[in-house]
Design a protein around this motif. Structure first.
Motif, PDB file in Angstrom:
ATOM      1  N   UNK A  26     -75.944  54.044  31.494  1.00  0.00           N
ATOM      2  CA  UNK A  26     -75.497  54.740  30.551  1.00  0.00           C
ATOM      3  C   UNK A  26     -76.000  55.799  29.710  1.00  0.00           C
ATOM      4  N   UNK A  27     -75.090  56.437  28.838  1.00  0.00           N
ATOM      5  CA  UNK A  27     -74.682  57.052  28.129  1.00  0.00           C
ATOM      6  C   UNK A  27     -75.854  58.137  28.215  1.00  0.00           C
ATOM      7  N   UNK A  28     -76.132  59.193  29.152  1.00  0.00           N
ATOM      8  CA  UNK A  28     -76.890  60.140  29.098  1.00  0.00           C
ATOM      9  C   UNK A  28     -78.628  59.339  29.592  1.00  0.00           C
ATOM     10  N   UNK A  32     -90.014  57.621  49.417  1.00  0.00           N
ATOM     11  CA  UNK A  32     -90.661  57.283  47.743  1.00  0.00           C
ATOM     12  C   UNK A  32     -91.692  58.405  47.245  1.00  0.00           C
ATOM     13  N   UNK A  33     -92.808  58.079  48.127  1.00  0.00           N
ATOM     14  CA  UNK A  33     -93.011  59.901  47.428  1.00  0.00           C
ATOM     15  C   UNK A  33     -92.853  61.707  47.518  1.00  0.00           C
ATOM     16  N   UNK A  34     -91.627  60.998  47.746  1.00  0.00           N
ATOM     17  CA  UNK A  34     -90.937  62.380  47.789  1.00  0.00           C
ATOM     18  C   UNK A  34     -90.109  62.205  45.667  1.00  0.00           C
ATOM     19  N   UNK A  35     -89.811  61.307  45.532  1.00  0.00           N
ATOM     20  CA  UNK A  35     -88.223  60.502  44.860  1.00  0.00           C
ATOM     21  C   UNK A  35     -89.340  60.516  43.495  1.00  0.00           C
ATOM     22  N   UNK A  36     -88.342  60.406  42.644  1.00  0.00           N
ATOM     23  CA  UNK A  36     -89.168  60.577  40.619  1.00  0.00           C
ATOM     24  C   UNK A  36     -88.078  60.296  39.621  1.00  0.00           C
ATOM     25  N   UNK A  37     -88.308  59.198  38.554  1.00  0.00           N
ATOM     26  CA  UNK A  37     -86.513  59.377  38.043  1.00  0.00           C
ATOM     27  C   UNK A  37     -87.311  59.530  36.822  1.00  0.00           C
ATOM     28  N   UNK A  38     -86.819  60.311  36.133  1.00  0.00           N
ATOM     29  CA  UNK A  38     -87.837  61.452  35.302  1.00  0.00           C
ATOM     30  C   UNK A  38     -86.767  62.633  34.071  1.00  0.00           C
ATOM     31  N   UNK A  39     -86.348  61.696  32.959  1.00  0.00           N
ATOM     32  CA  UNK A  39     -85.873  63.060  32.504  1.00  0.00           C
ATOM     33  C   UNK A  39     -85.043  62.764  32.043  1.00  0.00           C
ATOM     34  N   UNK A  40     -83.673  63.840  31.919  1.00  0.00           N
ATOM     35  CA  UNK A  40     -82.466  64.277  32.253  1.00  0.00           C
ATOM     36  C   UNK A  40     -82.005  65.466  32.900  1.00  0.00           C
ATOM     37  N   UNK A  41     -81.209  65.602  33.473  1.00  0.00           N
ATOM     38  CA  UNK A  41     -80.413  66.240  34.708  1.00  0.00           C
ATOM     39  C   UNK A  41     -81.305  68.045  34.659  1.00  0.00           C
ATOM     40  N   UNK A  42     -80.506  68.255  33.423  1.00  0.00           N
ATOM     41  CA  UNK A  42     -80.730  69.508  33.945  1.00  0.00           C
ATOM     42  C   UNK A  42     -82.380  70.056  32.892  1.00  0.00           C
ATOM     43  N   UNK A  43     -82.587  68.947  33.027  1.00  0.00           N
ATOM     44  CA  UNK A  43     -84.440  69.180  32.720  1.00  0.00           C
ATOM     45  C   UNK A  43     -85.096  69.372  33.676  1.00  0.00           C
ATOM     46  N   UNK A  44     -84.901  69.022  34.513  1.00  0.00           N
ATOM     47  CA  UNK A  44     -85.489  68.226  35.770  1.00  0.00           C
ATOM     48  C   UNK A  44     -85.336  69.538  36.719  1.00  0.00           C
ATOM     49  N   UNK A 101     -60.892  54.307  35.275  1.00  0.00           N
ATOM     50  CA  UNK A 101     -60.920  55.159  36.766  1.00  0.00           C
ATOM     51  C   UNK A 101     -61.559  56.435  36.548  1.00  0.00           C
ATOM     52  N   UNK A 102     -62.159  56.575  34.929  1.00  0.00           N
ATOM     53  CA  UNK A 102     -63.320  57.423  34.306  1.00  0.00           C
ATOM     54  C   UNK A 102     -64.882  57.076  35.316  1.00  0.00           C
ATOM     55  N   UNK A 103     -64.592  56.539  35.740  1.00  0.00           N
ATOM     56  CA  UNK A 103     -66.849  56.184  36.284  1.00  0.00           C
ATOM     57  C   UNK A 103     -66.909  57.418  36.636  1.00  0.00           C
ATOM     58  N   UNK A 104     -66.183  58.703  37.151  1.00  0.00           N
ATOM     59  CA  UNK A 104     -67.028  59.542  38.009  1.00  0.00           C
ATOM     60  C   UNK A 104     -67.634  60.620  35.923  1.00  0.00           C
ATOM     61  N   UNK A 105     -67.167  60.011  34.886  1.00  0.00           N
ATOM     62  CA  UNK A 105     -67.643  60.272  33.948  1.00  0.00           C
ATOM     63  C   UNK A 105     -68.638  60.046  33.372  1.00  0.00           C
ATOM     64  N   UNK A 106     -68.503  58.792  33.047  1.00  0.00           N
ATOM     65  CA  UNK A 106     -69.057  56.934  32.586  1.00  0.00           C
ATOM     66  C   UNK A 106     -69.312  56.470  33.115  1.00  0.00           C
TER      67      UNK A 106
END
Length: 421
Positions: A243-245, A99-111, A42-47
């Motif tokens: 996955x982690x990170x 789709x044109x508004x969205x991109x997957x990249x980097x980590x959260x705080x970097x983004x 029950x820790x999927x909100x963490x990982x």
């Protein structure tokens, strides 16, 4: 599905037969203790847990590197040069964007920092940044550092509010607010904020509005394009099970795309794909969210995100949200008699519309780290603690079961009764 709650293990097992979820798509960790072979996770909100397909598909990408070397950029099973585009449409569907508004990249705080370069532009009296008082620390650190970067005092610039106080503050003090940046689902309490209403209030006050969707993406349905905030970002290692990170997603409303007046940091992947290999000294950013990219995508980090996003496409957020409401409601009903007689308090709103699949309990006497340790080692229940006194339980609709909820409640009741007889 059985509707009468009788608080027995047999009833939980009957519910799992009637409402099984998609547990078979995931690898469930073994229990560290207790009488069951698998953990009640029950820790999927963490990982989030690992999808069963992730290993096979990640090895395929690794094999292409071994087999093709540099030629894999254009000649792999999933060529690396446009690999990030394999994630775009699924990620856009997940958050209700184009789709044109969205991109997957980097980590959260970097983004968040890359987006704040564009969207936090303090001028005159309009300098303040509004965040929730219980914001995740990384968000707090990010906005405080942005204030300092602009030569401002972060203590005077960053306004921390109870989530319920945000609309009133914007109505009264909106002329001083440059940016509203809130968590769509609060990491500590599990509260789902009214994203469209707060977005509208922020815009009415003349502020830019952004959302950290780390605990919302893959947890609750989102319609970002319709709701109209300026930007958003989210991670993919919690409910997105990558996955982690794991990599982050970023979203920019289409009204800002192609706006050359926005300041933006640029790099190799910020320029348009068609002319990238002309090796020109000046970037030609596309009129899409990809203009906020900086570096080329990390292929082996993108693979697990792609695998996970396919699961959400196949099942759909509507089905997952419906099961989430059933499962979290069941956990809440099981916890009610425990909370009523013990030093526990549920922080999460009772209204299912105002929460995701997390219930947060405040343990009045603290000791939640020791409590989660004993839950895991003595009962095989994996929960999550946040200092000093909050225990978080997240029945994730993809893989959690009613029996997991029963096990967690039974174990918690035993441990609390022992500590507070």
């Amino acid at each position: 599905m059985t509707t009468t709650l009788d608080h027995t293990e047999a009833d939980a097992l009957r519910r799992d037969i009637a409402d099984p979820g998609h547990r078979g798509l995931f690898l469930i960790p073994p229990a560290d203790g207790g009488r069951y072979p698998d953990a009640a996770y029950l820790a999927g909100n963490s990982l989030g847990l690992q999808p069963a397909a992730t290993r096979t598909e990640l090895l395929e990408d690794l094999d292409d590197w071994a087999r093709r070397g540099v030629e894999g950029h254009l000649d792999a099973r999933r060529p690396w040069l446009p690999y990030h585009a394999l994630l775009t449409e699924s990620a856009a569907r997940l958050v209700g964007g184009l789709p044109r508004e969205t991109v997957v990249m980097n980590s959260l705080t970097v983004n968040l920092h890359l987006l704040l370069v564009s969207f936090y532009r303090p001028r005159g009296p309009r300098t303040r940044i509004v965040i929730e008082d219980s914001a995740f620390p990384s968000d707090s650190y990010a906005v405080r550092s942005q204030a300092r970067f602009h030569g401002l005092d972060p203590d005077a610039t960053v306004v921390r509010l109870d989530t319920g106080d945000v609309p009133g503050y914007l109505a009264d003090e909106g002329a001083t607010v440059a940016l509203v940046l809130l968590g769509g689902v609060n990491y500590l309490t599990g509260e789902l904020l009214d994203i469209p209403a707060i977005t509208a209030a922020g815009h009415a006050a003349g502020a830019v509005v952004g959302w950290d969707l780390a605990h919302a993406a893959g947890n609750v349905p989102l319609r970002l394009h319709e709701w109209g905030p300026d930007f958003a970002a989210w991670c993919s290692y919690k409910y997105l099970n990558s996955g982690p990170g794991a990599l982050s997603g970023a979203w920019v409303h289409e009204r800002h795309l192609g706006d050359r007046s926005l300041p933006r940091f640029e790099g190799w992947w910020s320029t348009e794909e068609a002319t990238r290999f002309e090796m020109a000294p000046v970037s030609r950013p596309p009129a899409t969210a990809e203009a906020w990219q900086v570096s080329n995508p990390p292929i082996f980090a993108m693979g697990p995100v792609r695998t996970s996003l396919r699961i959400f496409d196949e099942i759909g957020m509507a089905e997952l949200r419906a099961r989430s409401i059933r499962l979290t409601g069941y956990l809440e009903q099981l916890l009610d008699p425990v909370v009523a007689t013990r030093p526990l308090h549920v922080l999460t709103p009772r209204d299912p519309v105002r929460r995701g699949c997390q219930l947060s309990l405040r343990v009045e006497r603290g000791g939640t780290q020791e409590l989660t340790r004993r839950l895991r080692l003595e009962f095989g229940v994996v929960a999550d603690a946040r200092e000093p006194d909050v225990l978080r339980l997240a029945p994730v609709p993809l893989y959690s079961t009613y029996h997991d909820c029963w096990r967690a409640t039974d174990a918690l009741a035993r441990l609390i009764a022992e500590a507070c007889p």
